[in-house]
Scaffold this motif. Structure first.
Motif, PDB file in Angstrom:
ATOM      1  N   SER A   1      19.435  17.390 -48.852  1.00  0.00           N
ATOM      2  CA  SER A   1      18.719  18.175 -47.850  1.00  0.00           C
ATOM      3  C   SER A   1      18.252  17.241 -46.744  1.00  0.00           C
ATOM      4  N   GLY A   2      17.910  17.815 -45.626  1.00  0.00           N
ATOM      5  CA  GLY A   2      17.433  17.002 -44.523  1.00  0.00           C
ATOM      6  C   GLY A   2      17.299  17.800 -43.243  1.00  0.00           C
TER       7      GLY A   2
ATOM      8  N   THR B   1      28.219  14.031 -43.391  1.00  0.00           N
ATOM      9  CA  THR B   1      26.970  14.152 -44.171  1.00  0.00           C
ATOM     10  C   THR B   1      27.167  14.908 -45.480  1.00  0.00           C
ATOM     11  N   ILE B   2      27.834  16.030 -45.414  1.00  0.00           N
ATOM     12  CA  ILE B   2      27.945  16.891 -46.597  1.00  0.00           C
ATOM     13  C   ILE B   2      29.086  16.439 -47.512  1.00  0.00           C
ATOM     14  N   VAL B   3      30.259  16.180 -46.958  1.00  0.00           N
ATOM     15  CA  VAL B   3      31.421  15.812 -47.777  1.00  0.00           C
ATOM     16  C   VAL B   3      31.133  14.589 -48.644  1.00  0.00           C
ATOM     17  N   PRO B   4      30.513  13.508 -48.120  1.00  0.00           N
ATOM     18  CA  PRO B   4      30.231  12.361 -48.993  1.00  0.00           C
ATOM     19  C   PRO B   4      29.251  12.687 -50.135  1.00  0.00           C
ATOM     20  N   ALA B   5      28.392  13.693 -49.944  1.00  0.00           N
ATOM     21  CA  ALA B   5      27.438  14.065 -50.991  1.00  0.00           C
ATOM     22  C   ALA B   5      28.092  14.858 -52.106  1.00  0.00           C
ATOM     23  N   LEU B   6      29.290  15.350 -51.854  1.00  0.00           N
ATOM     24  CA  LEU B   6      29.975  16.152 -52.869  1.00  0.00           C
ATOM     25  C   LEU B   6      30.629  15.241 -53.872  1.00  0.00           C
TER      26      LEU B   6
END
Length: 178
Positions: free
Chosen positions: A137-138, A173-178
């Protein structure tokens, strides 16, 4: 006496004109759009920097803008988010690329002039969850000062510069967190 009378008439006109220009405060407008596993709350849209329509009805333009940006992000998310993953955004500001300029009767509608002076900007908070648990989140304040230097494929995207902001953010941001 004539000078005093003119002063009173001018002062009254300015006072009445000033009262006529004051607008009643409007309630914040919020819109919710969703597509697949992406939900976007467009919060207090009255306060956005620039989502001005160049033609047609402003409310219809806003619905179109919000739906197009949601659909674009949802297409990308559907390729990367697994079952049970959800991306929620609360958008707090949008400033579309360019600036709306009047045509002063040269055309029936105003035009949006796209220059380096007016880059696209989007501010939002986000939460990525999986089965109810927060993965990431952010808060983000996206802008692209060199957006006109990027190679834009010829296409029919309604808001290509804003879509690029969201696409780049998602991939970085999102893809690396997956």
């Amino acid at each position: 006496m004539k000078h005093l009378l003119m002063t009173v008439v001018i002062a009254a006109t300015l006072t009445i004109g000033g009262c006529a220009q004051q607008q009643e405060p409007t309630e914040p407008q919020n819109f919710l759009t969703n597509d697949g596993n992406v939900n976007i709350l467009w919060q207090s849209t009255n306060d956005y920097s620039d989502i001005e329509a160049t033609s047609g009805v402003q409310s219809k333009f806003e619905q179109y803008l919000f739906t197009e940006l949601t659909d674009g992000l949802a297409k990308l998310a559907s390729k990367h988010l697994a079952k049970g993953q959800q991306l929620d955004l609360t958008v707090t500001n949008v400033d579309l690329a360019g600036d709306v300029q009047p045509t002063f009767g040269g055309a029936t509608n105003d035009i949006r002039v796209v220059t380096d002076l007016y880059p696209p900007k989007i501010s939002f908070d986000y939460v990525l969850t999986q089965n109810g648990k927060v993965i990431k989140s952010g808060s983000e304040k996206l802008n692209n000062m060199g957006y006109l230097m990027d190679i834009q494929p010829i296409g029919s995207d309604a808001f290509p510069y804003e879509q690029d902001l969201l696409t780049d953010w998602f991939k970085n941001t999102i893809v690396p967190a997956l």
